[in-house]
Design an enzyme around this catalytic site. Structure first.
Site, PDB file in Angstrom:
ATOM      1  N   LEU A  19      39.476  49.202  44.822  1.00 50.31           N
ATOM      2  CA  LEU A  19      39.822  48.831  43.452  1.00 50.31           C
ATOM      3  C   LEU A  19      40.859  49.811  42.947  1.00 50.31           C
ATOM      4  CD1 LEU A  19      36.375  48.201  41.716  1.00 50.31           C
ATOM      5  CD2 LEU A  19      38.003  46.500  42.499  1.00 50.31           C
ATOM      6  N   ASP A  20      41.788  49.318  42.139  1.00 48.76           N
ATOM      7  CA  ASP A  20      42.689  50.248  41.464  1.00 48.76           C
ATOM      8  C   ASP A  20      41.846  51.154  40.575  1.00 48.76           C
ATOM      9  OD1 ASP A  20      44.910  49.132  42.639  1.00 48.76           O
ATOM     10  OD2 ASP A  20      45.461  47.901  40.913  1.00 48.76           O
ATOM     11  N   ARG A  21      42.288  52.344  40.360  1.00 51.26           N
ATOM     12  CA  ARG A  21      41.527  53.341  39.620  1.00 51.26           C
ATOM     13  C   ARG A  21      41.014  52.851  38.260  1.00 51.26           C
ATOM     14  NH1 ARG A  21      45.091  57.644  38.399  1.00 51.26           N
ATOM     15  NH2 ARG A  21      45.571  57.468  40.592  1.00 51.26           N
ATOM     16  N   VAL A  23      40.202  49.921  37.223  1.00 49.77           N
ATOM     17  CA  VAL A  23      39.440  48.669  37.263  1.00 49.77           C
ATOM     18  C   VAL A  23      37.968  48.987  37.462  1.00 49.77           C
ATOM     19  CG1 VAL A  23      39.150  46.470  38.480  1.00 49.77           C
ATOM     20  CG2 VAL A  23      41.429  47.457  38.215  1.00 49.77           C
TER      21      VAL A  23
END
Length: 157
Positions: A19-21, A23
């Protein structure tokens, strides 16, 4: 795990997806390399669906739709931009969405990615004038710096 399950060899913990940070949401980990391989394959074959819930600014033009853009990532600034399809580094990105609710000038949408480009959801909704709530990088500057953006991942088998 090694003692409890009486497994030979080293302890293993594998991250199945990322996951992007900023999110939020569910993360899937594997306790064995075999389980990791199987889970990764399940995600790759789309047998395990990954949906996102996002709160975006404004009312979207349709209750269901598909967004298609060409994206380019500036590696120096870690910023992604929509570009013309003839741009020499353009990558096609598309997603589908469904509006689940609309209230107080914001829409709750369920998003399914069909491509997995960097910052894709954030950039594509910003490109249509509906940035994610709290996303200072791509358009919503009303929230305090370093706040969580309104984007969560859910997994469905």
């Amino acid at each position: 795990m090694k003692v409890r399950d009486k497994k030979p060899g080293n302890v293993y913990l594998g991250l199945v997806h990322r996951l992007d940070r900023p999110v939020g949401g569910a993360m899937v980990f594997a306790k064995t390399s075999k389980a990791g391989s199987r889970l990764s394959n399940t995600l790759r074959k789309h047998d395990l669906k990954r949906y996102y819930l996002a709160v975006v600014m404004g009312k979207l033009p349709r209750m269901k739709g598909t967004l298609t853009h060409y994206l380019w990532k500036n590696g120096k600034t870690n910023q992604v931009y929509t570009v013309d399809k003839n741009h020499n580094q353009a990558k096609k990105a598309y997603l589908s969405y469904e509006v689940l609710a609309y209230q107080h000038g914001m829409s709750l949408v369920r998003v399914q990615l069909h491509t997995g480009r960097s910052h894709q959801i954030r950039v594509q909704f910003q490109a249509i004038g509906s940035p994610l709530y709290g996303d200072q990088k791509y358009g919503d500057h009303r929230i305090k710096p370093h706040s969580q953006i309104a984007l969560w991942v859910t997994l469905i088998l």
